[in-house]
Enzyme design. Structure first.
Site, PDB file in Angstrom:
ATOM      1  N   LYS A 172       0.879  -1.285  -0.023  1.00  0.00           N
ATOM      2  CA  LYS A 172      -0.126   0.067   0.035  1.00  0.00           C
ATOM      3  C   LYS A 172       0.923   1.154   0.002  1.00  0.00           C
ATOM      4  CE  LYS A 172      -1.789   3.130   2.459  1.00  0.00           C
ATOM      5  NZ  LYS A 172      -2.010   4.107   1.417  1.00  0.00           N
ATOM      6  N   GLY A 225       6.829   6.130   7.902  1.00  0.00           N
ATOM      7  CA  GLY A 225       5.752   7.036   7.915  1.00  0.00           C
ATOM      8  C   GLY A 225       5.926   7.912   9.153  1.00  0.00           C
ATOM      9  N   SER A 226       4.821   8.280   9.516  1.00  0.00           N
ATOM     10  CA  SER A 226       4.853   9.035  10.788  1.00  0.00           C
ATOM     11  C   SER A 226       4.836   8.442  12.086  1.00  0.00           C
ATOM     12  CB  SER A 226       3.422  10.046  10.818  1.00  0.00           C
ATOM     13  OG  SER A 226       2.261   9.112  10.945  1.00  0.00           O
ATOM     14  N   GLY A 230       2.893   4.860  13.011  1.00  0.00           N
ATOM     15  CA  GLY A 230       3.828   3.775  13.450  1.00  0.00           C
ATOM     16  C   GLY A 230       3.252   3.288  14.596  1.00  0.00           C
ATOM     17  N   GLU A 247       9.958   2.617  10.683  1.00  0.00           N
ATOM     18  CA  GLU A 247      10.879   3.507  10.442  1.00  0.00           C
ATOM     19  C   GLU A 247       9.855   4.904  10.228  1.00  0.00           C
ATOM     20  OE1 GLU A 247      14.119   3.716  10.493  1.00  0.00           O
ATOM     21  OE2 GLU A 247      14.494   1.605  10.059  1.00  0.00           O
ATOM     22  N   CYS A 281      13.428  11.873   6.263  1.00  0.00           N
ATOM     23  CA  CYS A 281      13.663  11.520   7.526  1.00  0.00           C
ATOM     24  C   CYS A 281      15.114  11.731   8.062  1.00  0.00           C
ATOM     25  CB  CYS A 281      13.003  10.227   7.990  1.00  0.00           C
ATOM     26  SG  CYS A 281      13.642   8.913   6.899  1.00  0.00           S
ATOM     27  N   GLN A 328       1.050  19.563   3.867  1.00  0.00           N
ATOM     28  CA  GLN A 328       2.612  19.825   4.401  1.00  0.00           C
ATOM     29  C   GLN A 328       3.000  21.103   4.412  1.00  0.00           C
ATOM     30  OE1 GLN A 328       4.767  17.396   5.614  1.00  0.00           O
ATOM     31  NE2 GLN A 328       5.876  19.091   6.178  1.00  0.00           N
ATOM     32  N   GLU A 380       9.433  16.788  14.678  1.00  0.00           N
ATOM     33  CA  GLU A 380       9.895  16.999  13.182  1.00  0.00           C
ATOM     34  C   GLU A 380       8.695  17.928  12.432  1.00  0.00           C
ATOM     35  OE1 GLU A 380       9.125  13.272  10.976  1.00  0.00           O
ATOM     36  OE2 GLU A 380      11.416  13.487  10.226  1.00  0.00           O
TER      37      GLU A 380
HETATM   38  P1  ADP Z   1       2.792  11.208   6.617  1.00  0.00           P
HETATM   39  O1  ADP Z   1       2.622  12.048   7.560  1.00  0.00           O
HETATM   40  O2  ADP Z   1       4.181  10.918   5.868  1.00  0.00           O
HETATM   41  O3  ADP Z   1       1.865  11.101   5.377  1.00  0.00           O
HETATM   42  P2  ADP Z   1       1.505   8.830   7.415  1.00  0.00           P
HETATM   43  O4  ADP Z   1       1.901   7.998   8.569  1.00  0.00           O
HETATM   44  O5  ADP Z   1       0.431   9.328   7.620  1.00  0.00           O
HETATM   45  O6  ADP Z   1       2.754   9.879   7.262  1.00  0.00           O
HETATM   46  O7  ADP Z   1       1.551   7.909   6.289  1.00  0.00           O
HETATM   47  C1  ADP Z   1       2.572   6.948   5.718  1.00  0.00           C
HETATM   48  C2  ADP Z   1       1.775   5.700   5.187  1.00  0.00           C
HETATM   49  O8  ADP Z   1       0.921   5.133   6.406  1.00  0.00           O
HETATM   50  C3  ADP Z   1       0.875   6.097   4.032  1.00  0.00           C
HETATM   51  O9  ADP Z   1       0.887   5.165   2.945  1.00  0.00           O
HETATM   52  C4  ADP Z   1      -0.399   6.084   4.579  1.00  0.00           C
HETATM   53  O10 ADP Z   1      -1.676   5.829   3.697  1.00  0.00           O
HETATM   54  C5  ADP Z   1      -0.377   4.914   5.657  1.00  0.00           C
HETATM   55  N1  ADP Z   1      -1.548   5.202   6.545  1.00  0.00           N
HETATM   56  C6  ADP Z   1      -2.094   6.300   7.167  1.00  0.00           C
HETATM   57  N2  ADP Z   1      -3.047   6.051   8.381  1.00  0.00           N
HETATM   58  C7  ADP Z   1      -2.920   4.695   8.314  1.00  0.00           C
HETATM   59  C8  ADP Z   1      -3.482   3.582   9.149  1.00  0.00           C
HETATM   60  N3  ADP Z   1      -4.547   4.074  10.068  1.00  0.00           N
HETATM   61  N4  ADP Z   1      -3.280   2.542   8.989  1.00  0.00           N
HETATM   62  C9  ADP Z   1      -2.283   2.002   8.020  1.00  0.00           C
HETATM   63  N5  ADP Z   1      -1.829   2.643   7.386  1.00  0.00           N
HETATM   64  C10 ADP Z   1      -2.018   4.148   7.420  1.00  0.00           C
END
Ligand code: ADP
Length: 479
Positions: A172, A225-226, A230, A247, A281, A328, A380
């Site tokens: 995904k 991701g965030s 995470g 990460e 990051c 952003q 961050e």
């Molecule tokens: P950013 O702020 O960098 O977009 P996110 O953590 O929101 O960071 O996104 C990183 C990835 O995690 C993306 O592919 C996003 O679609 C996915 N994501 C966001 N929310 C969820 C969730 N509840 N469960 C699983 N994946 C998610």
């Protein structure tokens, strides 16, 4: 012609157009339309990956080698076209987009080689006549969830080892950068992967990503991701007793000591803090500078910042592309306002820029007079914003560098072997750079951090095997 890209589930391209991909350098430029999957598609993809696992995990290393090599060759041959599409959808410059594409090809090449190098151990048992074999086996169905800032390199460094070690995948990608994700899946699919081995489900994190987290049939999840997401990945993985790897963010310090080569220090800081629009990051967002060089460093930074060309990512002259999207950009601007309220001095930039096309252009920002306690030094920002924190000596610099909830990368600019060596040993980060930017890493060595930045085994290089395989210990009594 605007492309319409579908999801790949069990070897079939499926789905209706649901999301639009807009170029952040030019909001009138539509890159493509993409399927937006739902929870049901995520479940179908997981079921397909589960069904494909037994055959793929026993397929033999040559079959895996062939697919990964072919993918590497095609990505290399198409690097300019793929790199351009990446720059167009994400906003990093053409040079960065093509460089990242070459990196993806190198990663597939590396893991093609790894398929032929996987080995185990044969050790004598403590019991006479018994042999012990220690081998690595594939984990099973791996969920891969990726962010938007490295649209092709991060998917590559998760997909390549997952396939190399015999796992099947549900992938995904981030909503903002589906074109690079789709391209890599299309290449691997045509390279000859059996159906169900690699499934692509583009769509919302809260829908597709969440359905993946909630599935009992994913054996492992690798996430970049965030921090907030995470933590959700971690909680759901504990619930399902599955392996997971995270990460997340960074608030990486670059220490500049009095004895640093000023030109090297400024190069490291400009590259580390602002290239890729600061959206890495591994970006250097805290510049920890000792008294004796502080004023010269700040003056030189302002000179260099004034010369940086901010513009359309596809223009060859551009050094800093736009911010990736509206939300952003708002986050960057909010933090710039917070920094001012906290009493830091905005010494350069921070305002929006107008260019020929409508886009998310922001003048890179440099704060001085920042303290390490300020929110701009602790949270961050993920944009082209860096803070100079003034310290009296090396000891204070090291303490400030380590005083952070994160621990991904750190750097030091110095000509002192003593301080460089001490910093390498005492910096609480997963990756440490001496006279180099905190961002910019090799693909064949471990990548990852400590504290709030990362969880689980390292990514990349041979160390990737820790996550994508599970160890088996087998005992044989041979008489
Ligand atoms: P950013 O702020 O960098 O977009 P996110 O953590 O929101 O960071 O996104 C990183 C990835 O995690 C993306 O592919 C996003 O679609 C996915 N994501 C966001 N929310 C969820 C969730 N509840 N469960 C699983 N994946 C998610």
């Amino acid at each position: 012609m605007i492309p319409f890209r579908k999801n790949l589930i069990d070897g079939e391209w499926v789905g209706d157009a649901g999301s639009r991909n807009i170029n952040p350098s030019n909001l009138d430029d539509l890159v493509g339309e993409y399927a937006s999957g739902d929870a049901e598609q995520a479940r179908q993809a997981i079921a397909a990956a589960k069904a494909a696992f037994p055959a793929w995990s026993r397929s033999g290393v040559l079959a895996r080698h062939a697919v990964l090599r072919k993918a590497s060759d095609e990505i290399t041959a198409r690097k300019d076209e793929i790199g351009r599409a990446l720059a167009r959808e994400e906003g990093k410059t053409l040079v960065e987009g093509i460089g990242e594409t070459v990196r993806a090809a190198q990663i597939f090449d590396f893991f093609a080689g790894e398929t032929l190098r996987l080995s185990g151990e044969l050790v004598p048992s403590v019991r006479p006549g018994v042999g012990v074999e220690i081998t690595r086996e594939a984990v099973g169905v791996v969920g891969i969830i990726t962010p938007w800032n490295f649209p092709i390199a991060i998917p590559a460094w998760k997909i390549a080892p997952a396939l190399a070690y015999g796992n099947t995948i549900v992938f995904k990608p981030a909503e903002l950068v589906p074109e690079s994700a789709w391209t890599i899946v299309d290449i691997l699919h045509r390279a000859g992967l059996p159906k169900g081995v690699l499934n692509l489900v583009m769509g919302k994190g809260s829908v597709v990503g969440q359905a993946m987290l909630d599935s009992p049939d994913l054996n492992a999840i690798t996430f970049t991701g965030s921090v907030g997401t995470g933590k959700r990945v971690a909680a759901a993985s504990v619930e399902h007793m599955r392996k997971y790897q995270l990460e997340m963010g960074g608030k990486n310090p670059l220490v500049v000591l009095d004895d640093a080569d000023l030109a090297v220090a400024v190069d490291c800081a400009i590259n580390g803090a602002y290239f890729s629009t600061g959206q890495r990051c591994t970006a250097s967002s805290r510049l920890v500078v000792t008294d004796g060089i502080h004023d010269r460093f700040v003056d030189a930074m302002k000179d260099r910042l004034a010369k940086l060309v901010v513009g359309d990512a596809l223009d060859a002259k551009t050094q800093i592309g736009p911010v990736v999207d509206q939300s952003q950009l708002k986050q960057d601007e909010d933090y710039i306002a917070i920094g001012r309220q906290e009493g830091a001095d905005l010494a350069f930039g921070g305002e929006r820029l107008d260019r020929e096309t409508r886009g998310f252009y922001l003048q890179p920002a440099l704060f001085t007079q920042a303290t390490n306690a300020m929110r701009i030094s602790r949270e961050e920002i993920f944009g082209p914003v860096a803070n100079v924190i003034r310290v009296k000596d090396y000891d204070e610099a090291l303490a400030v560098a380590n005083d952070t909830p994160f621990g991904l990368t750190s750097g030091i600019c110095t000509s002192s072997l003593k301080h460089a060596t001490h910093f390498k040993r005492n910096s609480e980060a997963g990756m440490v750079m001496v006279n180099l930017p905190t961002a910019g890493v090799d693909f064949h060595v471990p990548f990852g951090g400590r504290k709030g930045s990362s969880y689980g085994p390292r990514e990349q290089g041979r160390y990737a095997a820790e996550f994508y395989t599970t160890v088996k210990t087998a005992y044989t009594f041979a008489g």
